[in-house]
Design a protein around this motif. Structure first.
Motif, mmCIF file in Angstrom:
data_model
loop_
_atom_site.group_PDB
_atom_site.id
_atom_site.type_symbol
_atom_site.label_atom_id
_atom_site.label_comp_id
_atom_site.label_asym_id
_atom_site.label_seq_id
_atom_site.Cartn_x
_atom_site.Cartn_y
_atom_site.Cartn_z
ATOM 1 N N PHE A 4 0.847 -1.191 0.000
ATOM 2 C CA PHE A 4 0.000 0.000 0.000
ATOM 3 C C PHE A 4 0.884 1.244 0.000
ATOM 4 O O PHE A 4 1.816 1.352 0.807
ATOM 5 C CB PHE A 4 -0.928 -0.006 1.213
ATOM 6 C CG PHE A 4 -1.977 -1.085 1.148
ATOM 7 C CD1 PHE A 4 -3.099 -0.923 0.344
ATOM 8 C CD2 PHE A 4 -1.844 -2.264 1.874
ATOM 9 C CE1 PHE A 4 -4.078 -1.914 0.273
ATOM 10 C CE2 PHE A 4 -2.810 -3.258 1.812
ATOM 11 C CZ PHE A 4 -3.936 -3.080 1.008
ATOM 12 N N PHE A 5 0.561 2.163 -0.887
ATOM 13 C CA PHE A 5 1.410 3.328 -1.094
ATOM 14 C C PHE A 5 0.511 4.540 -1.379
ATOM 15 O O PHE A 5 -0.484 4.417 -2.089
ATOM 16 C CB PHE A 5 2.347 3.071 -2.279
ATOM 17 C CG PHE A 5 3.530 3.990 -2.352
ATOM 18 C CD1 PHE A 5 4.639 3.791 -1.531
ATOM 19 C CD2 PHE A 5 3.540 5.067 -3.230
ATOM 20 C CE1 PHE A 5 5.735 4.643 -1.600
ATOM 21 C CE2 PHE A 5 4.617 5.912 -3.295
ATOM 22 C CZ PHE A 5 5.733 5.704 -2.483
ATOM 23 N N ASN A 25 -3.102 7.519 3.568
ATOM 24 C CA ASN A 25 -2.234 7.279 4.716
ATOM 25 C C ASN A 25 -2.141 5.787 4.989
ATOM 26 O O ASN A 25 -3.111 5.045 4.801
ATOM 27 C CB ASN A 25 -2.773 8.013 5.949
ATOM 28 C CG ASN A 25 -1.742 8.081 7.070
ATOM 29 O OD1 ASN A 25 -0.559 7.839 6.834
ATOM 30 N ND2 ASN A 25 -2.179 8.392 8.265
ATOM 31 N N SER A 26 -0.977 5.335 5.442
ATOM 32 C CA SER A 26 -0.781 3.929 5.769
ATOM 33 C C SER A 26 0.224 3.816 6.905
ATOM 34 O O SER A 26 1.420 4.014 6.713
ATOM 35 C CB SER A 26 -0.281 3.162 4.535
ATOM 36 O OG SER A 26 0.021 1.822 4.885
ATOM 37 N N ASN A 27 -0.281 3.521 8.121
ATOM 38 C CA ASN A 27 0.613 3.300 9.260
ATOM 39 C C ASN A 27 -0.140 2.608 10.381
ATOM 40 O O ASN A 27 -1.363 2.555 10.391
ATOM 41 C CB ASN A 27 1.233 4.624 9.764
ATOM 42 C CG ASN A 27 0.185 5.633 10.191
ATOM 43 O OD1 ASN A 27 -0.911 5.275 10.609
ATOM 44 N ND2 ASN A 27 0.513 6.901 10.079
ATOM 45 N N LYS A 28 0.607 2.078 11.336
ATOM 46 C CA LYS A 28 0.073 1.404 12.518
ATOM 47 C C LYS A 28 -0.952 0.329 12.166
ATOM 48 O O LYS A 28 -1.977 0.162 12.840
ATOM 49 C CB LYS A 28 -0.556 2.428 13.483
ATOM 50 C CG LYS A 28 0.452 3.403 14.064
ATOM 51 C CD LYS A 28 -0.210 4.338 15.063
ATOM 52 C CE LYS A 28 0.800 5.303 15.678
ATOM 53 N NZ LYS A 28 0.166 6.227 16.640
ATOM 54 N N GLY A 29 -0.707 -0.393 11.070
ATOM 55 C CA GLY A 29 -1.580 -1.495 10.698
ATOM 56 C C GLY A 29 -2.902 -1.066 10.099
ATOM 57 O O GLY A 29 -3.814 -1.881 9.948
ATOM 58 N N LYS A 30 -3.025 0.215 9.748
ATOM 59 C CA LYS A 30 -4.269 0.709 9.166
ATOM 60 C C LYS A 30 -3.959 1.534 7.922
ATOM 61 O O LYS A 30 -2.889 2.127 7.804
ATOM 62 C CB LYS A 30 -5.054 1.560 10.173
ATOM 63 C CG LYS A 30 -5.566 0.779 11.374
ATOM 64 C CD LYS A 30 -6.386 1.661 12.297
ATOM 65 C CE LYS A 30 -6.916 0.871 13.493
ATOM 66 N NZ LYS A 30 -7.725 1.720 14.401
ATOM 67 N N TYR A 44 -9.301 1.266 7.127
ATOM 68 C CA TYR A 44 -9.349 -0.185 7.032
ATOM 69 C C TYR A 44 -8.151 -0.790 7.761
ATOM 70 O O TYR A 44 -7.078 -0.183 7.820
ATOM 71 C CB TYR A 44 -9.317 -0.648 5.572
ATOM 72 C CG TYR A 44 -10.423 -0.098 4.708
ATOM 73 C CD1 TYR A 44 -11.679 -0.692 4.683
ATOM 74 C CD2 TYR A 44 -10.208 1.029 3.909
ATOM 75 C CE1 TYR A 44 -12.693 -0.200 3.881
ATOM 76 C CE2 TYR A 44 -11.220 1.544 3.098
ATOM 77 C CZ TYR A 44 -12.462 0.926 3.094
ATOM 78 O OH TYR A 44 -13.467 1.425 2.311
ATOM 79 N N ALA A 45 -8.366 -1.997 8.296
ATOM 80 C CA ALA A 45 -7.249 -2.755 8.863
ATOM 81 C C ALA A 45 -6.387 -3.273 7.713
ATOM 82 O O ALA A 45 -6.891 -3.762 6.705
ATOM 83 C CB ALA A 45 -7.763 -3.918 9.704
#
Length: 941
Positions: A4-5, A25-30, A44-45
């Motif tokens: 995911f980017f 955004n993509s961080n902390k498993g979300k 989303y998870a």
């Protein structure tokens, strides 16, 4: 593994109507996506995000951020982003403008990745059911595990049809204010008009509300207290625990004791605030309680507000004003002005009653009507046109009734209530009388003041005169069901032990140490014809349960508070109870329990009539009663107790007279309109009887390997048989019982009641649509006179999701079916759904796909023709949706403007909200787009 980017494009498998989303955004498993078309953000998870990457292919036309088009020649991937090359320029995925996905399922077809015709039929049927479900006028009303009580449904319909409703629900005890509030919430949540709800209740009612909303309406609220908030302080969005969940229940006391949590709740933003027992919020002209001030602040930040109270206006004008100013502080800004307002509704109420009963109007009545309405209305009435008369009654109630903010139904105007028959049983011990009096005195003291007694409570039920009477009574009224309520779980356990020892008796228990599941099982056993004859309940049995199939109630002890006594009796005394209720109160003669029973019976007549103003009675007499009972030691003629009973009786008599004299008939008529309720009930019953849901879910469960064991009364036991069933979170691995029969569901609360509103149904629809089931199919149609090809395509006309804008009633996601043959001719009507479902068989698509002319020319041309036909249908559906919307909203807006001239309870923001919604709906409907959802290639041979 998907990388995911930022700036990658995705669609949601579960919500394709959102359009193409941009990964932000993509961080902390979300991961977080923004969907421009719908103006919505989703989180989303990372591990199980239901997303599909959008990749455009050569031949597609895309646009950049400047709205400049590009026909794609080739596609390359650079730094995790796709780059699309055209004739003389390129567009990076990050620079894509307004794009939509109009392909995808056809790719599956061209690759030969096809399902069976049966799977395609299931998808087609799912889309149609989803369309009809959203369009249904009783959407949100069919799913409650409730009896269809007319006045409850009328109030729920009226309130949930408003813009950001702010009302006071004040039906008398037993008429179902909680059910009304839950119906309103459920409908608004199901339709998507609200998403964030805070329910604020006294600490003692937190569990009752949690159980009620879950068991009856499948709404999972989260209970918030300090422990839960503390555990969420670090992980919650913006460090605010109240942003971690959408649906929350907490106690008024919890917020009152924490300025920090109050501030967090105020900044969380709420679509709806629900406050139960609102009369307990103390307010006067000179002073307001902390609890009242907190609710006042929350009511200003919440868009909608539901206040629940059974305490009528007659118990205090100041208290009544305090609640009304929470609903509309602008309208009710000054207490003195409120007191001085002249709002005599009796004249209008008398006219309405005459019209309703067909009586003649006098000259004064006619003069009043002429001042309010055009002459044409009155001419129609004189000609006895019932429709015109009904319309006039509706207009009179609308314009002059206070029901815009206040709803109150009373037992005096309702039917269907049973009689209460009190049986006070005075018992005399055959021996050791003084010892038994001492034991019961200790039992009473322990229960009313547990902090003063440090030793564990002891019971002597083996020889207790009350237990001996109980055993005899159970035999006498066998096989009638008996509900026994007492103070504590310790007493329940001791009683059960004594009953089992002395009799071969089927006994069930219900207390707070049992899990909710075990309580459900015990209650279910009690409800069965051959199940337990008696259910022993601790005080928790007074909360959130309906045992009205039983007609005998034993009060093994008595609470001090009148409202708690009414709660106990209310487990059986409810609208819909079919038989008289026998209330048994055993006690030792001249004991403390005897005198308490005498105060309730002679002072309040509380066993045989429902209590009005129980909190006020407890406030006036409670402490004095407790003091006298503590001091009482076997003195039957205590003059102070006699005086207390006399004063209580006098107060109750005066209160009931005050209530009868102060009945607002206009308010009562405005709180229940039988014709509206009758129409709703007819529609709900029609859906209950319709077996299309049962047939549809049977197909879905079989497709996804859910085992269905058939049982009586349209009831089934569901159990997963393969790992694929993990996609149904509402079906546990150990299995679950479900029924489509409302009556059966009401008597068996451990069985899930399936309807079009139930989460299991929406799960089934989501699973079919999001999994791609049947989105591409190939079938063979044999024994036809003219061999060739058919292409059946299901398009979906979708409106972008609009926050809190209820577009479904005008233009829900609409399936558009198109069938074309290989010559490009539309043949939809010639090949019906029933024909294809009956005659199509599976086949091998590979030989057809080896034909280059077919793949590169014929099929694309057939798809193009079908899409053009669908676009024509899109234009027609949009035009019809706009007509429906403008007709409905213009009527509603005009009605509000007219009402505002005569009824001060119309808030200016209601009209403003309606106008804004009209503009928002116009934009949403005009921007509805066609999306290809499923495609089926058919070979005729």
């Amino acid at each position: 593994m998907t990388i995911f980017f930022p700036n990658q494009r995705y669609t949601s498998k579960g919500e394709p109507e959102l359009g193409v989303g941009i990964l932000t955004n993509s961080n902390k498993g979300k991961i977080q996506l923004y969907f421009p078309t719908a103006d919505e953000t989703r989180m989303y998870a990372l591990e199980n995000a239901p997303l599909q990457r959008v990749v455009f292919k050569p031949g597609d036309t895309i646009k950049d951020t400047e709205n400049q088009p590009l026909v794609i020649k080739r596609v390359e991937e650079e730094d995790n982003l796709y780059v699309y090359y055209g004739k003389d320029k390129k567009i990076s995925e990050a620079a894509l403008g307004d794009v939509s996905v109009i392909h995808g399922v056809d790719d599956r077809l061209f690759m030969g990745d096809v399902d069976t015709p049966k799977a395609f039929a299931l998808r087609r049927e799912t889309l149609q059911h989803e369309y009809e479900r959203r369009l249904s006028p009783v959407n949100g009303f069919v799913g409650g595990r409730i009896a269809l009580i007319p006045h409850q449904l009328y109030i729920a319909h009226e309130v949930s049809s408003r813009y950001a409703p702010r009302v006071l629900l004040s039906d008398q005890v037993g008429l179902g204010k909680t059910i009304e509030a839950c119906l309103i919430l459920h409908r608004l949540l199901v339709s998507g008009r609200i998403s964030r709800v805070l329910i604020l209740v006294p600490e003692s009612l937190v569990h009752q509300w949690f159980v009620e909303v879950l068991r009856r309406f499948n709404m999972w609220f989260h209970i918030f207290d300090e422990e839960r908030c503390a555990s969420l302080d670090e992980s919650a969005p913006d460090g605010n625990p109240f942003l971690d969940n959408q649906l929350i229940i907490c106690s008024t006391e919890f917020l009152a004791n924490s300025a920090k949590r109050t501030k967090q709740a105020l900044t969380a933003g709420w679509d709806m605030l629900v406050v139960d027992e609102a009369h307990n919020l103390e307010w006067s002209v000179n002073k307001a309680s902390t609890e009242y001030n907190i609710v006042a602040l929350l009511s200003k930040v919440a868009k909608g507000l539901l206040l629940l109270t059974a305490t009528p206006e007659q118990l205090g004008v100041e208290s009544h004003f305090a609640r009304l100013r929470l609903l509309d502080p602008n309208r009710y800004a000054n207490y003195d002005d409120f007191v001085n307002e002249s709002s005599d509704h009796k004249t209008i109420a008398n006219i309405i009653e005459k019209l309703h009963l067909g009586k003649d109007l006098n000259t004064k009545d006619t003069t009043i009507l002429k001042s309010l309405f055009p002459k044409e209305n009155l001419k129609a009435i004189t000609k006895e046109k019932s429709v015109a008369k009904d319309n006039l009654i509706e207009n009179l109630l609308d314009q002059h009734g206070p029901g815009r903010v206040l709803f109150r139904n009373t037992r005096a105007t309702m039917s269907g209530f049973p009689k209460r028959k009190a049986h006070l049983i005075s018992l005399e011990p055959t021996k050791d009388k003084e010892l038994w009096m001492e034991r019961l005195s200790n039992e009473f003291t322990h229960e009313v003041t547990p902090s003063e007694t440090t030793n564990k409570q002891q019971f002597w039920f083996a020889k207790d005169p009350r237990v001996e009477w109980l055993l005899t009574t159970i035999k006498e009224i066998h096989p009638a069901k008996i509900l026994l309520i007492c103070k504590s779980k310790e007493k329940v356990l001791a009683l059960e032990k004594a009953l089992v020892k002395h009799a071969n008796l089927k006994t069930a228990m219900f207390h707070e140490d049992l899990t909710i599941v075990q309580r459900d099982k015990n209650a279910a056993w009690f409800s069965e014809i051959n199940g337990a004859q008696i259910l022993l309940c601790s005080e928790i049995g007074s909360e959130g349960r309906n045992f009205q199939f039983a007609h005998h109630l034993i009060l093994f002890d008595l609470p001090l508070h009148p409202e708690l006594l009414e709660q106990r009796i209310g487990r059986l005394d409810r609208i819909g109870q079919t038989e008289d209720i026998h209330i048994h109160i055993p006690y030792l003669a001249n004991s403390k329990q005897h005198l308490l029973a005498k105060w309730f019976h002679k002072g309040l007549n509380a066993f045989e009539n429902n209590i009005e103003g129980g909190n006020k009675i407890a406030e006036l007499f409670g402490n004095r009663l407790l003091t006298l009972l503590k001091a009482h030691e076997n003195t039957a003629n205590n003059s102070e107790i006699k005086a207390l009973i006399s004063e209580t009786s006098s107060f109750q008599t005066a209160l009931l007279k005050n209530l009868a004299d102060g009945r607002d008939r206009l308010l009562e008529m405005n709180s229940f309109r039988p014709k509206v309720a009758g129409k709703l009930i007819k529609q709900i019953l029609s859906e209950d009887k319709d077996k299309s849901l049962e047939r549809y879910l049977t197909k879905v469960f079989r497709h996804f390997d859910i085992e269905m064991e058939d049982r009586p009364s349209r009831t089934y036991y569901l159990k997963p048989t393969s790992i694929i069933t993990e996609t149904f979170p509402s079906i546990p691995q150990e299995g679950v019982s479900v029924t489509f029969n409302r009556k059966h569901a009401l008597s068996r609360e451990e069985i899930s009641f399936l309807s079009w509103d139930h989460p299991m149904t929406t799960d089934a629809i989501d699973v079919v649509l999001s999994s791609g089931t049947g989105s591409a199919s190939y079938g063979v149609l044999k024994a036809t006179k003219s061999p060739g090809l058919l292409l059946e395509i299901i398009f979906v006309l979708e409106t972008p999701t609009g926050q809190n804008i209820y577009v479904d009633r005008f233009l829900p996601n609409t399936p558009v079916r198109v069938v074309v043959d290989h010559t490009g001719k539309e043949v939809t009507n010639k090949y019906s759904i029933e024909l294809l479902d009956k005659k199509l068989s599976t086949g091998q698509i590979d030989p057809l796909l080896d034909n280059e002319t077919l793949v590169e020319t014929l099929l694309p041309n057939m798809i193009k023709v079908a899409t053009e036909i669908a676009e024509e249908q899109r234009t027609k559906e949009i035009a019809n949706g706009l007509i429906r919307m403008n007709r409905t909203l213009k009527h509603e807006i005009d009605r509000l403007k007219i009402l505002q001239g005569n009824n001060n309870n119309i808030r200016p923001e209601e009209i403003e909200t309606a106008l804004n919604e009209q503009l928002g709906l116009t934009s949403l409907i005009k921007n509805a787009r066609i999306r290809m959802d499923a495609i089926q290639l058919i070979r005729k041979e």
